[in-house]
Design a protein around this motif. Structure first.
Motif, mmCIF file in Angstrom:
data_model
loop_
_atom_site.group_PDB
_atom_site.id
_atom_site.type_symbol
_atom_site.label_atom_id
_atom_site.label_comp_id
_atom_site.label_asym_id
_atom_site.label_seq_id
_atom_site.Cartn_x
_atom_site.Cartn_y
_atom_site.Cartn_z
ATOM 1 N N ALA A 197 2.643 -5.784 2.678
ATOM 2 C CA ALA A 197 2.899 -5.044 3.919
ATOM 3 C C ALA A 197 4.340 -4.573 4.039
ATOM 4 O O ALA A 197 4.663 -3.806 4.933
ATOM 5 N N ALA A 198 5.196 -5.060 3.143
ATOM 6 C CA ALA A 198 6.616 -4.720 3.252
ATOM 7 C C ALA A 198 6.860 -3.235 3.041
ATOM 8 O O ALA A 198 7.900 -2.709 3.408
ATOM 9 N N LEU B 101 5.166 -0.825 4.333
ATOM 10 C CA LEU B 101 4.752 -0.005 5.474
ATOM 11 C C LEU B 101 5.945 0.707 6.097
ATOM 12 O O LEU B 101 7.028 0.133 6.243
ATOM 13 N N THR B 102 5.723 1.933 6.441
ATOM 14 C CA THR B 102 6.796 2.701 7.078
ATOM 15 C C THR B 102 7.188 2.035 8.402
ATOM 16 O O THR B 102 6.325 1.681 9.193
ATOM 17 N N GLY B 103 8.467 1.889 8.573
ATOM 18 C CA GLY B 103 8.955 1.319 9.832
ATOM 19 C C GLY B 103 9.224 -0.165 9.774
ATOM 20 O O GLY B 103 9.912 -0.700 10.643
ATOM 21 N N ALA B 104 8.698 -0.856 8.741
ATOM 22 C CA ALA B 104 8.889 -2.312 8.677
ATOM 23 C C ALA B 104 10.376 -2.693 8.595
ATOM 24 O O ALA B 104 10.832 -3.572 9.344
ATOM 25 N N ARG C 243 12.083 -2.392 11.936
ATOM 26 C CA ARG C 243 11.671 -3.439 12.878
ATOM 27 C C ARG C 243 12.414 -4.756 12.588
ATOM 28 O O ARG C 243 12.836 -5.457 13.506
ATOM 29 N N ILE C 244 12.531 -5.063 11.289
ATOM 30 C CA ILE C 244 13.227 -6.300 10.916
ATOM 31 C C ILE C 244 14.690 -6.220 11.337
ATOM 32 O O ILE C 244 15.266 -7.161 11.883
#
Lengths: 499, 565
Positions: free
Chosen positions: A65-66, A68-71, A74-75
């Motif tokens: 999942a790393a 994914l766009t935007g991850a 968000r972190i």
């Protein structure tokens, strides 16, 4: 026999010792709290991986999942929420101290300024005290915070070689507390500070971890602020802050609150002035020639004072003193001649005093800043944003903390003559006695304390009883809004105990 | 002929803020003041017994008077205005003796206000009481005392303090503790009535309005020939408030106030009710030629209850509302426009214009549409018991013990809704919004994954012994939702009052935002945080929200691992 050159001591260092401030530097209370936690638990952490994660999240994320766009954003946002202080480039410096591993072990003296030592040493009575053990147990539970569990796993624990870390000697504030057991500050520390932290440990069981951390920082800020007020107060006076609610409309109440705060700010310079004069007298006492020069009414003789050294880390300080002294001496002697007057000993002392103060004047600024920062941390100096005049205002964070401490105390430790110890009246009496927080002048105990000669300079700022009763009404409404007060009748309202 | 109605003067004297008047709620002044009014009214004035509002405490007073009460010590505690002194006065009256600060009659010693008694004297009385117990001399005590003084006198009470008095002061007693308290009470012969636990709102409103509104004191009495009778709001209030439905509606408003955290001891209840009843007016205000009929509508009970401060238009003097009125502002929607509802209200007004009272005068004389709508909206909040009014729904849920499951379901559904779960689950869902996200914007992207749904149960407290309940009529309720906790840990509890319920209803019905929770956000945060750390045993994973994805955060080989949940 060789004569040593007379010297003025470093006024900044002296003032720090006198005021109990470890470093006259700008620092936030959250950072002080972090340093205290690290010292209390005897370890810090290497947070470099967290910094790397903030700087290049895409490189430090793994898993399907790393991608994914935007991850990564968000972190980064999440880490931003954990950050207390940043460098000029925006890189996180310090994080919320959920665990000691999140408290950086790099540039400790620069970032934390050893301020945590004051907290551990002075407020908690050292790392080995019973009180510290209770606080250690509560703060140890913060590592259960879910975010702490995720991010602390990226940090490596680093033990602190000595429990006190960089500071081996007693903190300045602790030295003041121990100076004389009869001093008002020492008895305040033995009574209020110890009782407050004992009550905080008891109250914390009903709080969330974030609330514990918030109230922890607020209480540190409050104690450091009030301790400074004790030292800034003229002889015989005591801390006093007339607090309004944050949404109080402009008017006499707000003006009074601003004026009281401004008066305390002005005290930082007054204390430095007094210390400067003490230095002049000390040098004069040790050196008969210089003492005689003060009586000479002769510029040439008085200029001997230029030879006095100034102990300071900066050569510039001595130059500034010499330059200012010469200028001031010339100005004052010319003026005296013009008016055919003599320079008295007192005039001469003042010339030296003011010249010596000149290179150290920025320290007064730093002390003012410290007063503001600790007040801000205690959530009772504000507004926190904009250019409004700063004032004492009691906001929800401080009010919440005070109410919880009040209901968690041993009933007999509440300082009031009210039989209903948990009543709003008992609460108002208690916070005035402990911290000098004045909400209304309608309480006998507060009025008696204000009626002394030494409190007169502050008394002139305060509104009359009728006006301050309106202030009390606002505070009660705030307490009711926070659901910390239950009203049983128009005359009876009681603080709700924590569960 | 214009006349002054002595009942109006009497009710006005019950308003606690009615400066300059003789407060007839003060026991010492009441008798003489009532005698004067009765004299002026030429007998058309209720007797003291008619003005008395019956309550459960009367049974205890009768039992003591008749010598059938089994108690050696009766403690009446609470706040000023709870009716403690009044109970002592009734007992003295039934024995036909004067009530002094300390009154002795037969085996009984009555201390009507121990808070006013010197500490030594109080200690001496308790000393006699203890000695009497050991020497078998009959001596019984009835003591009225404020809670603060009672706490400070704990050492005087000996065993009774720990076994009976201290538990009676606890506001969160459970059934088991109440059972123990009952046993101890019976064993030691000590009864403690804590008026702070008393819920006397409905019974009080009914009793007071019944005693004030009899037609013989109003339109069949002195008001019959008054020239202002057609427009008088006080007379209109008296007519309305002898109607059972209107009484219950007004009682609802005051119950809401009580359950919103503003406890209403008898005197306070009486003061608020008196203000609503008179609209803050006296006869002379209504008779004044300067006052317009339309302005008098503002003093109808359904509007007057919302008057908070200031000089009333058209009145020569300042109206002094009760302080609690400020809290009722939350129910006052007079300035909030709701187009659909406003049209309904206006249509009703046009289709059936009122004929009597100040409303009739307004219908005839006209008033600005804004003022008319403001009044109609206030009336709609109070009159009619529509469940569509959110505060009534919240009140019904909280008040009706039989619907405690509905209440639990509503709270769970609201919390789940905050967390983004739209189903009707009966437990907190496994994925819980990070509690801190409720107040801290940066963390709104974070959820917590609980190992399993968390069930909550509803709890009502305090529980009180049955004999106490009889005397207190009803017991004030604290409702909490409680989650299970790991052994040795205190169970997380969320106190639910009528205001919080109302906000939850707003979240569910109208999609209001979390911000509308206001000061309750911290309570919710604290509760959910404790669910995470205690109820879930700390076994919680962190989940990041990213659009439709939920990603679990874990650390693996010094890297942050993100996996879809």
């Amino acid at each position: 026999m060789t004569m040593t050159t007379p010297a003025f001591k470093n006024l900044t260092t002296l003032a720090q010792q006198r005021l109990g401030i470890q470093q006259a530097q700008t620092i936030t209370a959250e950072t002080i709290a972090s340093d205290a936690i690290a010292r209390l638990h005897g370890r810090r952490g290497d947070v470099q991986r967290l910094v790397d994660l903030w700087q290049r999240p895409e490189a430090d994320l793994v898993g399907t999942a790393a991608l994914l766009t935007g991850a990564p954003e968000r972190i980064r946002g999440l880490l931003g929420g954990l950050t207390v202080a940043r460098s000029r480039l925006g890189t996180p410096h310090t994080f919320l101290p959920y665990t000691p591993e999140l408290i950086t072990d790099r540039n400790v003296s620069q970032i934390f300024r050893d301020m945590g030592a004051t907290v551990v040493d002075a407020l908690w009575g050292g790392v080995d005290s019973e009180l510290a053990a209770g606080i250690r147990e509560v703060t140890g539970g913060w590592s259960f915070h879910p975010l702490a569990r995720v991010f602390a796993a990226l940090c490596v624990a680093r033990p602190i070689p000595s429990p006190r870390g960089a500071t081996e000697s007693r903190s300045y504030l602790r030295a003041l507390f121990d100076e004389t057991t009869a001093s008002p500050l020492a008895s305040w520390a033995r009574g209020t500070v110890t009782e407050d932290w004992t009550a905080w440990v008891a109250a914390s069981s009903g709080m969330s971890i974030d609330e514990q951390l918030q109230t922890f920082s607020v209480l540190i800020g409050l104690h450091l602020h009030v301790a400074l007020q004790w030292r800034l107060a003229p002889s015989g006076a005591r801390p006093l802050s007339f607090c309004v609610t944050p949404d109080a409309a402009a008017g006499p109440l707000v003006t009074a609150s601003c004026n009281v705060y401004q008066w305390w700010q002005g005290r930082t310079l007054a204390v430095l002035q007094a210390m400067s004069l003490e230095q002049v007298d000390a040098v004069a006492d040790e050196n008969p020639d210089l003492s005689a020069a003060l009586d000479a009414n002769d510029a040439a003789v008085l200029s001997r004072w230029r030879l006095v050294r100034v102990e300071s880390a900066r050569q510039k300080s001595a130059d500034l003193f010499h330059q200012r002294y010469q200028d001031e001496l010339t100005r004052r002697t010319d003026a005296a001649q013009t008016h055919q007057m003599q320079l008295s000993r007192n005039d001469a002392r003042e010339i030296v005093r003011d010249a010596l103060l000149h290179p150290f004047a920025p320290s007064a600024e730093k002390f003012r800043d410290y007063l503001r920062q600790t007040g801000r941390a205690a959530a009772y100096v504000g507004p926190d944003r904009g250019y409004s005049r700063k004032r004492y205002q009691i906001d929800a964070r401080l009010l919440g903390l005070l109410a919880r401490l009040h209901t968690s105390r041993d009933e007999m430790k509440i300082r009031t003559s009210e039989e209903e110890r948990y009543s709003i009246e008992g609460f108002l009496d208690d916070i005035f006695d402990r911290y000098g927080i004045l909400i209304t002048r309608g309480r006998e105990a507060a009025e008696a304390a204000l009626a002394t000669e030494s409190m007169k300079p502050l008394l002139r700022f305060l509104p009359n009883e009728a006006l301050t009763e309106a202030n009390r009404h606002d505070v009660e409404q705030l307490l009711e809004g926070l659901r910390l007060l239950r009203r049983y009748s128009d005359d009876s309202a009681v603080l709700v105990p924590m569960r | 002929m214009d006349a002054t109605n002595q009942i109006v003067a009497y009710v006005a004297s019950l308003r606690t803020q009615n400066q300059g008047a003789n407060p007839s709620y003060v026991q010492e002044t009441r008798g003489a003041f009532l005698a004067k009014l009765r004299d002026e009214a030429h007998g058309n004035f209720p007797e003291e017994s008619d003005l008395h509002v019956a309550s459960g405490i009367d049974g205890l007073v009768d039992a003591i008077a008749k010598g059938t009460a089994p108690w050696r010590l009766v403690v009446l505690t609470g706040d000023a205005g709870d009716g403690k002194t009044q109970a002592c006065a009734r007992l003295a009256a039934s024995w036909q003796i004067e009530l002094d600060p300390v009154t002795e009659h037969g085996e009984w010693v009555i201390v009507k206000d121990a808070s006013e008694l010197p500490r030594d004297q109080l200690a001496g009385i308790f000393e006699r009481w203890h000695q009497a117990a050991s020497s078998q001399v009959p001596l019984r005590l009835l003591i009225a005392i404020n809670e603060g003084r009672l706490r400070s006198a704990c050492s005087l009470l000996g065993e009774a303090w720990d076994a009976v008095v201290a538990p009676s002061l606890d506001g969160l007693l459970d059934d088991e503790a109440a059972e123990r308290l009952e046993q101890s009470s019976l064993r030691l012969g000590v009864l403690v009535l804590n008026f702070r636990h008393r819920l006397f709102v409905r019974a009080g409103v009914r009793g007071l309005l019944y005693s004030w509104t009899a037609a013989r004191y109003w339109e069949r009495g002195v008001c019959a020939n008054c020239t202002s009778r057609e427009r008088c709001p006080i007379l209109a209030n008296a007519r309305d408030l002898r109607n059972v439905d209107r009484v219950e509606e007004l009682a609802d408003v005051l119950m809401w106030l009580h359950l919103a955290g503003q406890r209403l001891p008898f005197r306070r209840l009486q003061g608020i009710l008196a203000f609503a009843f008179t609209g803050g007016l006296n006869c002379s205000d209504v008779l004044s030629a300067d006052v317009t009929s339309s302005s008098l509508v503002r003093h109808r009970y359904y509007a007057g209850i919302f008057i908070t401060t200031g000089r009333e238009p058209g009145l020569a003097r300042q109206v002094q509302p009760e302080p609690a009125a400020v809290l009722l502002a939350a129910l006052d929607l007079s300035r909030v426009a709701d187009r659909a509802q406003d049209e309904v209200l206006l249509a009703e007004w046009r289709n059936a214009p009122p004929l009597e009272g100040p409303e009739g005068a307004v219908a005839r004389e006209g008033v600005s549409p804004e003022e008319l709508l403001a009044t109609l909206r206030q009336r709609a909040q109070v009159v009619g018991r529509s469940a569509a009014v959110p505060w009534r729904r919240a009140l019904q849920l909280l008040e009706d013990a039989g619907r405690v499951e509905d209440l639990r379901a509503l709270v769970v559904r609201a919390i789940n809704r905050i967390d983004g779960h739209l189903d009707n689950s009966t437990a907190l869902q496994p994925i819980l919004s990070d509690p801190e996200g409720i107040v801290t914007f940066d963390r709104r992207a974070v959820d917590l994954l609980l190992p399993a749904p968390v069930a909550l149960r509803a709890r009502r407290s305090p529980a009180v012994p049955s004999m106490v309940k009889q005397c207190l009529d009803e017991v004030a309720t604290v409702v909490e939702l409680v989650a299970a906790a790991a052994p040795g840990q205190a169970a997380p509890a969320l106190a639910v009052d009528v205001l919080l319920l109302e906000r939850f209803i707003g979240l569910l019905d109208r999609g209001a935002s979390v911000v509308s929770l206001g000061g309750y956000r911290n309570d919710l945060l604290r509760f959910l945080s404790r669910v995470v750390t205690t109820a879930a045993g700390g076994d919680v994973a962190v989940v990041l929200r990213l659009g439709d994805h939920r990603l679990r955060l874990e650390v693996s080989d010094k890297k942050l691992r993100l996996e879809s949940v």
